[in-house]
Design a protein around this motif. Structure first.
Motif, PDB file in Angstrom:
ATOM      1  N   GLU A 144       0.809  -1.217   0.000  1.00 42.36           N
ATOM      2  CA  GLU A 144       0.000   0.000   0.000  1.00 42.36           C
ATOM      3  C   GLU A 144       0.844   1.270   0.000  1.00 42.36           C
ATOM      4  O   GLU A 144       0.519   2.224  -0.702  1.00 42.36           O
ATOM      5  CB  GLU A 144      -0.929   0.004   1.223  1.00 42.36           C
ATOM      6  N   ASP A 145       1.914   1.295   0.785  1.00 36.25           N
ATOM      7  CA  ASP A 145       2.698   2.516   0.934  1.00 36.25           C
ATOM      8  C   ASP A 145       3.835   2.621  -0.074  1.00 36.25           C
ATOM      9  O   ASP A 145       4.318   3.721  -0.345  1.00 36.25           O
ATOM     10  CB  ASP A 145       3.275   2.598   2.355  1.00 36.25           C
ATOM     11  N   GLU A 146       4.292   1.513  -0.614  1.00 34.69           N
ATOM     12  CA  GLU A 146       5.405   1.517  -1.561  1.00 34.69           C
ATOM     13  C   GLU A 146       4.947   0.896  -2.881  1.00 34.69           C
ATOM     14  O   GLU A 146       5.410  -0.155  -3.292  1.00 34.69           O
ATOM     15  CB  GLU A 146       6.597   0.741  -0.999  1.00 34.69           C
ATOM     16  N   VAL A 147       4.045   1.574  -3.530  1.00 35.31           N
ATOM     17  CA  VAL A 147       3.470   1.065  -4.770  1.00 35.31           C
ATOM     18  C   VAL A 147       4.455   1.288  -5.912  1.00 35.31           C
ATOM     19  O   VAL A 147       5.031   2.365  -6.054  1.00 35.31           O
ATOM     20  CB  VAL A 147       2.134   1.759  -5.070  1.00 35.31           C
ATOM     21  N   ALA A 148       4.640   0.262  -6.732  1.00 37.84           N
ATOM     22  CA  ALA A 148       5.487   0.349  -7.917  1.00 37.84           C
ATOM     23  C   ALA A 148       4.742  -0.277  -9.084  1.00 37.84           C
ATOM     24  O   ALA A 148       4.252  -1.410  -8.984  1.00 37.84           O
ATOM     25  CB  ALA A 148       6.821  -0.357  -7.700  1.00 37.84           C
ATOM     26  N   ALA A 149       4.656   0.469 -10.208  1.00 36.92           N
ATOM     27  CA  ALA A 149       3.863  -0.001 -11.338  1.00 36.92           C
ATOM     28  C   ALA A 149       4.430  -1.262 -11.961  1.00 36.92           C
ATOM     29  O   ALA A 149       3.689  -2.110 -12.465  1.00 36.92           O
ATOM     30  CB  ALA A 149       3.765   1.114 -12.386  1.00 36.92           C
ATOM     31  N   LYS A 150       5.751  -1.418 -11.934  1.00 34.31           N
ATOM     32  CA  LYS A 150       6.387  -2.556 -12.600  1.00 34.31           C
ATOM     33  C   LYS A 150       6.956  -3.566 -11.611  1.00 34.31           C
ATOM     34  O   LYS A 150       7.743  -4.432 -11.998  1.00 34.31           O
ATOM     35  CB  LYS A 150       7.503  -2.042 -13.516  1.00 34.31           C
TER      36      LYS A 150
END
Length: 499
Positions: A144-150
């Motif tokens: 939730e806090d460290e979202v990364a698209a890839k």
């Protein structure tokens, strides 16, 4: 001097008891230990084959009823027993269908196992425990806090064994070492120390283990309880340990030569040692092209300076060095402040305080209400204060720009430390103008330069050992095929990263 030679003002000495529950490991003594506990349950099982009596006890809610019924009670009641053995050996060698059945000789061990989710079995020959815990835990979800698209869509949870399994799924190396400790006199919290054998500096591992063994606290229930014990400098406002919810980022830190830490009940993994550059890195830095990552990192460094210095710099130039402002801008600021009754330093400090209050209110309230409070406070109240000539528009722009710049930092602990120093810089500017800003900035640099985390300079890579180049991430990330060695500052036993 007070009682027992204790000096006045000192906390009383609180020695840890080696034996908390003296006595024989019997069912009656266990009932006495948990007397008055509403969740303490007991049961008597009589073997249909031999007529032997087994007395069981456990904590309701900590065990799974199906496991207790099917794998402990049923085999004791109707299952065959090996011939020629006493009652205890019969149970240990097939009397119950449980992998984690072990003989116990002390009340302390039995009580600790019961609290951890085991059922105790008492017979005439002795006592044993069977692990039948519920293992209820939150399922693995997207971070939730460290979202990364890839990036990967899994994150750590509160279960220690689930977190170690996520680690081994990402790093399928037999060189991963996991050593477990129990911290907290009352909480009895399991803590796992993780490192890569043959890669991580052995002295670093020993230093982390030594400090962990020195932790003497009643309960380890949060990351702060752990971090403030293992941090080398207790008075530091800046974080010295990186916590992440992403297994891929945690694994990358292990491969760099850092030591990882898992704490039962906390859905985060910690990495030691920490330095300033590590707190400014985001998970997506390794997923984008190195030029894009470098541009984003440059933007973060600029935002760090803006959120730290902009309010203090505005106070200095608007109150002490007005000749530095261009003429048209100066005339605009003068026109906007004609009917404002407060001085510029008071305006900025007041608005900074109001901004912090709004931020805390938004965090403490539910999401929907928190967003409403932020919008009302930022737009309605702010615009009303400007229209009422309580605050000048320039001050609102400066404080808003500093606050938004702080939101770009990927680590919340670093952002919180900068919020404190932003106030200190603004106070110094209110007292001495640009000289105060420079003095506060010099104090901050001295504060950071004096910090070390397990022998690693906090300002690495800006203060690397003897000015040597830091491989792979000397301020900016280099192309991955060119990064042949690991960081020298971590002193890994194996510096070779790739061919």
């Amino acid at each position: 001097m007070g009682f027992f030679g204790q000096r006045r003002g000192e906390p009383p000495y609180h020695p840890e008891q080696e034996v908390q529950f003296p006595g024989e490991p019997t069912f009656e003594n266990m009932e006495q230990i948990f007397s008055g506990c509403a969740d303490f349950a007991t049961h008597i099982v009589v073997s249909a084959r031999t007529g032997e009596r087994f007395r069981l006890c456990w904590l309701d809610g900590m065990v799974k009823s199906e496991r207790l019924n099917d794998y402990v009670i049923r085999p004791l009641a109707v299952g065959p027993s090996p011939a020629g053995l006493d009652e205890l050996r019969q149970v240990l060698e097939g009397g119950v269908w449980n992998l984690n059945v072990r003989e116990q000789t002390t009340l302390d061990d039995i009580a600790e196992q019961i609290v951890a989710g085991a059922a105790a079995v008492f017979c005439a020959a002795g006592a044993l425990t069977c692990d039948v815990g519920t293992e209820e835990k939150r399922s693995v979800q997207a971070p939730e806090d460290e979202v990364a698209a890839k990036g990967a869509k899994d994150s750590f949870v509160e279960s220690l064994r689930t977190n170690t399994s996520l680690l081994r799924r990402h790093l399928r190396s037999p060189h991963i070492q996991i050593q477990e400790f129990t911290v907290g006199r009352e909480s009895r919290t399991p803590v796992d120390v993780v490192w890569m054998e043959g890669l991580t500096n052995r002295k670093l591992v020993e230093d982390v283990v030594r400090r962990l063994e020195q932790v003497d606290i009643d309960g380890l229930l949060s990351t702060g309880d752990f971090e403030e014990y293992v941090a080398q400098r207790k008075g530091a406002t800046f974080p010295q340990m990186v916590f992440t919810e992403r297994p891929d980022r945690f694994c990358r830190g292990i491969l760099d030569g850092r030591v990882g830490v898992f704490i039962e009940g906390i859905p985060l993994g910690g990495l030691l040692p920490g330095n300033i550059a590590q707190f400014l890195q985001a998970p997506q830095d390794q997923m984008y092209h190195w030029t894009i990552s470098g541009a984003l990192l440059t933007l973060r460094y600029l935002c760090l300076l803006v959120t730290l210095l902009l309010p203090g710099f505005y106070i200095a130039v608007a109150s002490f060095h007005f000749e530095m402002i261009p003429t048209k801008l100066a005339m605009s600021i003068i026109a906007s402040k004609q009917n404002v009754p407060f001085a510029t330093p008071f305006e900025v400090l007041l608005l900074l305080l109001a901004f912090e209050i709004l931020q805390e209110a938004g965090l403490r309230l539910p999401k929907t209400i928190g967003q409403t409070v932020s919008i009302i406070g930022g737009l309605v109240v702010g615009q009303a204060a400007v229209d009422a000539k309580i605050l000048s528009p320039a001050v609102v722009i400066v404080v808003a720009a500093a606050g938004i710049a702080g939101f770009t930092l990927p680590n919340q602990d670093l952002a919180n430390a900068l919020r404190i120093w932003r106030f200190l810089v603004a106070l110094a500017a209110s007292a001495a103008g640009l000289f105060g800003v420079v003095t506060a900035l010099a104090a901050l640099v001295c504060h950071l330069a004096g910090m070390e985390s397990f022998g690693l300079a906090y300002l690495t890579p800006f203060a690397a050992d003897a000015g040597q180049q830091v491989e792979g991430h000397a301020v900016f990330r280099q192309p991955i095929p060119e990064v042949k060695l690991r960081e020298l500052s971590l002193r890994p036993e194996n510096r070779r990263r790739q061919k």
